[in-house]
Design a protein around this motif. Structure first.
Motif, PDB file in Angstrom:
ATOM      1  N   VAL A   1      -0.948  -0.024  -4.414  1.00  0.00           N
ATOM      2  CA  VAL A   1      -1.096   0.395  -3.025  1.00  0.00           C
ATOM      3  C   VAL A   1      -0.173  -0.464  -2.167  1.00  0.00           C
ATOM      4  O   VAL A   1      -0.364  -1.670  -2.055  1.00  0.00           O
ATOM      5  CB  VAL A   1      -2.558   0.241  -2.547  1.00  0.00           C
ATOM      6  CG1 VAL A   1      -2.708   0.770  -1.131  1.00  0.00           C
ATOM      7  CG2 VAL A   1      -3.516   0.952  -3.494  1.00  0.00           C
ATOM      8  N   PRO A   2       0.858   0.160  -1.569  1.00  0.00           N
ATOM      9  CA  PRO A   2       1.805  -0.605  -0.747  1.00  0.00           C
ATOM     10  C   PRO A   2       1.220  -0.978   0.626  1.00  0.00           C
ATOM     11  O   PRO A   2       0.102  -0.600   0.956  1.00  0.00           O
ATOM     12  CB  PRO A   2       2.990   0.345  -0.609  1.00  0.00           C
ATOM     13  CG  PRO A   2       2.429   1.700  -0.806  1.00  0.00           C
ATOM     14  CD  PRO A   2       1.236   1.550  -1.705  1.00  0.00           C
ATOM     15  N   ALA A   3       1.994  -1.688   1.408  1.00  0.00           N
ATOM     16  CA  ALA A   3       1.579  -2.222   2.707  1.00  0.00           C
ATOM     17  C   ALA A   3       1.204  -1.136   3.701  1.00  0.00           C
ATOM     18  O   ALA A   3       1.633   0.010   3.600  1.00  0.00           O
ATOM     19  CB  ALA A   3       2.707  -3.077   3.276  1.00  0.00           C
ATOM     20  N   GLY A   4       0.402  -1.541   4.671  1.00  0.00           N
ATOM     21  CA  GLY A   4       0.016  -0.634   5.741  1.00  0.00           C
ATOM     22  C   GLY A   4      -0.941  -1.315   6.696  1.00  0.00           C
ATOM     23  O   GLY A   4      -1.274  -2.491   6.546  1.00  0.00           O
ATOM     24  N   GLU A   5      -1.391  -0.547   7.695  1.00  0.00           N
ATOM     25  CA  GLU A   5      -2.375  -1.013   8.662  1.00  0.00           C
ATOM     26  C   GLU A   5      -3.441   0.054   8.818  1.00  0.00           C
ATOM     27  O   GLU A   5      -3.173   1.240   8.640  1.00  0.00           O
ATOM     28  CB  GLU A   5      -1.730  -1.291  10.025  1.00  0.00           C
ATOM     29  CG  GLU A   5      -0.783  -2.457  10.027  1.00  0.00           C
ATOM     30  CD  GLU A   5      -0.219  -2.763  11.407  1.00  0.00           C
ATOM     31  OE1 GLU A   5      -0.675  -2.166  12.410  1.00  0.00           O
ATOM     32  OE2 GLU A   5       0.682  -3.607  11.486  1.00  0.00           O
TER      33      GLU A   5
END
Length: 91
Positions: free
Chosen positions: A33-37
């Motif tokens: 799961v890659p980066a995010g907000e």
């Protein structure tokens, strides 16, 4: 003065990082799961690095649908990535 344009519903914040879009590859029983907000029940959370989450072994012949979720842990005051393991279906 509060402005309604700043109000936000629960979920992943669009156009930030890779929007927590999970992906699988040939590295084994895991999902990355890659980066995010995100914003969940009044709390903001973010990740700046890709995280690998383990996937439990499935039934030998029955299909199962797992979900990658963001969970608000109010006791520890943090947002967590998790895998919600599905139930093997008979049809």
């Amino acid at each position: 003065m509060a402005r309604a344009r700043h109000f936000r519903g629960d979920g992943v914040i669009r156009n930030v990082g890779s929007e927590f879009r999970p992906l699988g590859d040939s590295t084994g029983m895991q999902v990355k799961v890659p980066a995010g907000e995100c914003w969940i029940r009044g709390q903001w959370g973010s990740s700046t690095a890709t995280k690998a989450l383990p996937i439990a072994a499935a039934h030998a012949t029955l299909q199962r649908l797992d979900r990658v979720i963001l969970r608000n842990d109010f006791l520890n005051n943090r947002i967590e990535l998790d895998v919600l393991t599905g139930t093997a279906g008979s049809s």
